[in-house]
Design a protein around this motif. Sequence first.
Motif, PDB file in Angstrom:
ATOM      1  N   ARG A   1    -109.640 -39.842 -92.849  1.00 17.89           N
ATOM      2  CA  ARG A   1    -109.827 -40.350 -94.211  1.00 17.89           C
ATOM      3  C   ARG A   1    -109.190 -41.726 -94.376  1.00 17.89           C
ATOM      4  O   ARG A   1    -109.180 -42.278 -95.477  1.00 17.89           O
ATOM      5  CB  ARG A   1    -109.194 -39.396 -95.221  1.00 17.89           C
ATOM      6  N   GLY A   2    -108.638 -42.285 -93.318  1.00 20.06           N
ATOM      7  CA  GLY A   2    -108.033 -43.601 -93.424  1.00 20.06           C
ATOM      8  C   GLY A   2    -106.525 -43.561 -93.315  1.00 20.06           C
ATOM      9  O   GLY A   2    -105.910 -42.517 -93.093  1.00 20.06           O
ATOM     10  N   GLY A   3    -105.928 -44.743 -93.469  1.00 24.43           N
ATOM     11  CA  GLY A   3    -104.495 -44.919 -93.307  1.00 24.43           C
ATOM     12  C   GLY A   3    -104.230 -46.133 -92.457  1.00 24.43           C
ATOM     13  O   GLY A   3    -105.147 -46.916 -92.150  1.00 24.43           O
ATOM     14  N   SER A   4    -102.980 -46.322 -92.036  1.00 21.04           N
ATOM     15  CA  SER A   4    -102.642 -47.452 -91.168  1.00 21.04           C
ATOM     16  C   SER A   4    -101.270 -47.230 -90.559  1.00 21.04           C
ATOM     17  O   SER A   4    -100.446 -46.476 -91.095  1.00 21.04           O
ATOM     18  CB  SER A   4    -102.643 -48.774 -91.955  1.00 21.04           C
ATOM     19  N   HIS A   5    -101.046 -47.889 -89.421  1.00 17.35           N
ATOM     20  CA  HIS A   5     -99.738 -47.859 -88.750  1.00 17.35           C
ATOM     21  C   HIS A   5     -99.266 -46.433 -88.456  1.00 17.35           C
ATOM     22  O   HIS A   5     -98.088 -46.107 -88.626  1.00 17.35           O
ATOM     23  CB  HIS A   5     -98.685 -48.591 -89.583  1.00 17.35           C
ATOM     24  N   GLY A   6    -100.178 -45.584 -88.023  1.00 17.14           N
ATOM     25  CA  GLY A   6     -99.807 -44.222 -87.683  1.00 17.14           C
ATOM     26  C   GLY A   6     -99.788 -43.253 -88.841  1.00 17.14           C
ATOM     27  O   GLY A   6     -99.556 -42.063 -88.653  1.00 17.14           O
ATOM     28  N   THR A   7    -100.023 -43.743 -90.056  1.00 18.00           N
ATOM     29  CA  THR A   7    -100.144 -42.880 -91.221  1.00 18.00           C
ATOM     30  C   THR A   7    -101.596 -42.484 -91.393  1.00 18.00           C
ATOM     31  O   THR A   7    -102.486 -43.329 -91.308  1.00 18.00           O
ATOM     32  CB  THR A   7     -99.665 -43.608 -92.487  1.00 18.00           C
ATOM     33  N   PHE A   8    -101.849 -41.205 -91.624  1.00 19.64           N
ATOM     34  CA  PHE A   8    -103.220 -40.802 -91.933  1.00 19.64           C
ATOM     35  C   PHE A   8    -103.214 -39.926 -93.180  1.00 19.64           C
ATOM     36  O   PHE A   8    -102.258 -39.205 -93.461  1.00 19.64           O
ATOM     37  CB  PHE A   8    -103.886 -40.069 -90.755  1.00 19.64           C
ATOM     38  N   PHE A   9    -104.312 -40.023 -93.924  1.00 15.91           N
ATOM     39  CA  PHE A   9    -104.478 -39.260 -95.157  1.00 15.91           C
ATOM     40  C   PHE A   9    -105.202 -37.950 -94.867  1.00 15.91           C
ATOM     41  O   PHE A   9    -106.148 -37.925 -94.079  1.00 15.91           O
ATOM     42  CB  PHE A   9    -105.269 -40.062 -96.194  1.00 15.91           C
ATOM     43  N   THR A  10    -104.764 -36.900 -95.521  1.00 18.27           N
ATOM     44  CA  THR A  10    -105.474 -35.635 -95.410  1.00 18.27           C
ATOM     45  C   THR A  10    -106.607 -35.599 -96.432  1.00 18.27           C
ATOM     46  O   THR A  10    -106.600 -36.333 -97.423  1.00 18.27           O
ATOM     47  CB  THR A  10    -104.536 -34.446 -95.673  1.00 18.27           C
ATOM     48  N   SER A  11    -107.571 -34.718 -96.177  1.00 25.21           N
ATOM     49  CA  SER A  11    -108.675 -34.522 -97.119  1.00 25.21           C
ATOM     50  C   SER A  11    -108.407 -33.293 -97.963  1.00 25.21           C
ATOM     51  O   SER A  11    -107.346 -32.671 -97.871  1.00 25.21           O
ATOM     52  CB  SER A  11    -109.984 -34.348 -96.354  1.00 25.21           C
ATOM     53  N   ASN A  12    -109.381 -32.914 -98.783  1.00 29.11           N
ATOM     54  CA  ASN A  12    -109.240 -31.706 -99.592  1.00 29.11           C
ATOM     55  C   ASN A  12    -109.432 -30.434 -98.775  1.00 29.11           C
ATOM     56  O   ASN A  12    -109.368 -29.341 -99.321  1.00 29.11           O
ATOM     57  CB  ASN A  12    -110.225 -31.727-100.757  1.00 29.11           C
ATOM     58  N   GLY A  13    -109.698 -30.579 -97.487  1.00 25.15           N
ATOM     59  CA  GLY A  13    -109.769 -29.415 -96.624  1.00 25.15           C
ATOM     60  C   GLY A  13    -111.120 -28.735 -96.645  1.00 25.15           C
ATOM     61  O   GLY A  13    -112.031 -29.104 -97.383  1.00 25.15           O
ATOM     62  N   ALA A  14    -111.248 -27.733 -95.810  1.00 29.03           N
ATOM     63  CA  ALA A  14    -112.444 -26.905 -95.778  1.00 29.03           C
ATOM     64  C   ALA A  14    -112.372 -25.874 -96.913  1.00 29.03           C
ATOM     65  O   ALA A  14    -111.328 -25.699 -97.537  1.00 29.03           O
ATOM     66  CB  ALA A  14    -112.562 -26.214 -94.422  1.00 29.03           C
ATOM     67  N   PRO A  15    -113.472 -25.176 -97.210  1.00 30.29           N
ATOM     68  CA  PRO A  15    -113.438 -24.182 -98.292  1.00 30.29           C
ATOM     69  C   PRO A  15    -112.407 -23.081 -98.035  1.00 30.29           C
ATOM     70  O   PRO A  15    -112.248 -22.615 -96.910  1.00 30.29           O
ATOM     71  CB  PRO A  15    -114.866 -23.618 -98.287  1.00 30.29           C
ATOM     72  N   TYR A  16    -111.717 -22.670 -99.106  1.00 29.90           N
ATOM     73  CA  TYR A  16    -110.662 -21.669 -98.989  1.00 29.90           C
ATOM     74  C   TYR A  16    -111.046 -20.327 -99.602  1.00 29.90           C
ATOM     75  O   TYR A  16    -110.257 -19.383 -99.582  1.00 29.90           O
ATOM     76  CB  TYR A  16    -109.364 -22.166 -99.630  1.00 29.90           C
ATOM     77  N   ALA A  17    -112.239 -20.217-100.143  1.00 30.22           N
ATOM     78  CA  ALA A  17    -112.673 -18.951-100.724  1.00 30.22           C
ATOM     79  C   ALA A  17    -112.718 -17.869 -99.650  1.00 30.22           C
ATOM     80  O   ALA A  17    -112.981 -18.141 -98.478  1.00 30.22           O
ATOM     81  CB  ALA A  17    -114.043 -19.107-101.372  1.00 30.22           C
ATOM     82  N   ALA A  18    -112.468 -16.642-100.060  1.00 27.58           N
ATOM     83  CA  ALA A  18    -112.442 -15.534 -99.099  1.00 27.58           C
ATOM     84  C   ALA A  18    -113.773 -15.364 -98.388  1.00 27.58           C
ATOM     85  O   ALA A  18    -113.823 -14.925 -97.232  1.00 27.58           O
ATOM     86  CB  ALA A  18    -112.057 -14.244 -99.815  1.00 27.58           C
ATOM     87  N   ASP A  19    -114.867 -15.726 -99.064  1.00 28.38           N
ATOM     88  CA  ASP A  19    -116.198 -15.570 -98.477  1.00 28.38           C
ATOM     89  C   ASP A  19    -116.811 -16.905 -98.041  1.00 28.38           C
ATOM     90  O   ASP A  19    -118.033 -17.038 -97.946  1.00 28.38           O
ATOM     91  CB  ASP A  19    -117.137 -14.878 -99.466  1.00 28.38           C
ATOM     92  N   ALA A  20    -115.953 -17.906 -97.761  1.00 30.17           N
ATOM     93  CA  ALA A  20    -116.457 -19.233 -97.389  1.00 30.17           C
ATOM     94  C   ALA A  20    -117.221 -19.179 -96.064  1.00 30.17           C
ATOM     95  O   ALA A  20    -116.897 -18.401 -95.165  1.00 30.17           O
ATOM     96  CB  ALA A  20    -115.288 -20.214 -97.271  1.00 30.17           C
TER      97      ALA A  20
END
Length: 520
Positions: A231-250
């Motif tokens: 998702r981007g960043g710089s100098h060894g820093t990276f941003f996390t995303s909102n992740g994959a779906p977390y629903a029990a039936d994802a």
Amino acid sequence: MTTLRLLALAGGLALAAPTLAQQAEKVDQAMIAKIKDEGMNRSKVMETAFYLTDVCGPRLANSDGLKRANEWTKGQLTKWGMSNANIEPWGDFGRGWDIEKSYVAMTAPYYHAMIGAPKAWTPSTSGNVKKQVVYVNATTEADLAKFQGKLRDKIVLTAVATPPKTTFEADAKRYTDDELTKMMEAQPARPTTEDPAMTERMNARRAQAALRTKLNEMLMSEGAAAVLSTRGGSHGTFFTSNGAPYAADAKPVLPEIEMSPEDQLRLIRLVEAGIPVEVEMETKTRFQNTDLKGYNVIAEIPGTDRKLKSEVVMLGGHLDSWHAATGATDNAAGCAVMMEAMRILKATGVKPRRTIRIALWGEEEQGLHGSRNYVKNHFADPATMKLLPAHEKLAGYFNLDNGGGKIRGIYLQGNEAVAPIFTAWLQPFADLGATTVTPRNTGGTDHLAFDAVGLPGFQFVQDGLDYNTRTHHTNQDTFDRLQADDLKQASVIVASFVYHTAMRDQKLPRKPMPQAQPKS
């Protein structure tokens, strides 16, 4: 707005002389002196932040780390003498998820250890895998068709939307006097017509999300081994995303590691040059499906006034975080400050007229779930605006969730009637740099849940420091980014605001009641 203006004085900015309305607002200078003494000279805020970050660890929604933090904060608040400490369920959330192992490196054309972490709610790899890399650079569904039959048993690289750029400004900054003055002089927020630029950006995001869903489906059907993304960043820093779906039936997804953009771009350049690239990776992640509920931590200092003790002033911040670091500035800092404000008040022997209640919210990062459902369960549902009895009893809510910087003032959230009150309450803290009362709204955090049902909810103005450039949702959001003096200053200001709200003859003024907002 003249009553809110700052006067430029030798040695800095100071608040304008108080108006009659401000002079009428009671300010307990003796109590403020006690609060400052306790908060500045015997602070526990950094000790609390240490436990929330280094000891409890990452606090992803419904993870083991968040459960540790829930238990620790409940115990600590009880130890400090708070009443009714409770880990309160707010409703159903979804699966918990934790990382047990993570490793990724380029092994051909030479060895290079890379920076990354598993994307939230993605599964484990099938042990240690070493695979050839394919770069899927697709901007349309038609582009995806070009890769059919080429992805089986491959590690897939996705594109880098925001390549790192050399910057010539410091990562961290504080508000300047000019910036604070402009905030003071801003016009109150008014309803606006639709913004074409905003609509275009939202449509672009929806299109991008839809394309990623199609890509995920294709990768699963084609039998790809794993995904590397950024998702981007710089100098060894990276941003996390909102992740994959977390629903029990994802629906199932592939193992995925979110990377530093520099590492991702190196792999892409090699692949585009026709040089075979091999990556070795292993992730072990664990899903928790037993308890799908989300929780908030609640504790109180009971009110003592016979007529007012059933009324409540609340303060809070979200306890959950992302998982690539330990969530120091987002939002252990805010929680540590709010806990410290409660500790300070208890240590001073305060006997508040109204009950003071702290709430440490869960699952904020996935959509303010903890605070929104608390408000729905206790006060009102914004979809119907059917008010519960406690709605009338809330005196006000104060939130902290904009990093680890000191407080510079407070957003009115369009509630102009509280301007003279907050201006009077800030005056004793001008020497600590807190002078700004701005009519502006601010969003993205838990005070919005209260505001949505017509309750007075406020977020403080904080110095940004390196929140937006280095720590917010990144692998660098660690204890080392916290500034002890800033958090001490914030703690005493919050304690004072909460105290004065609890002691007022009247609750804080409210805006007109909003209309019901049925879910679309």
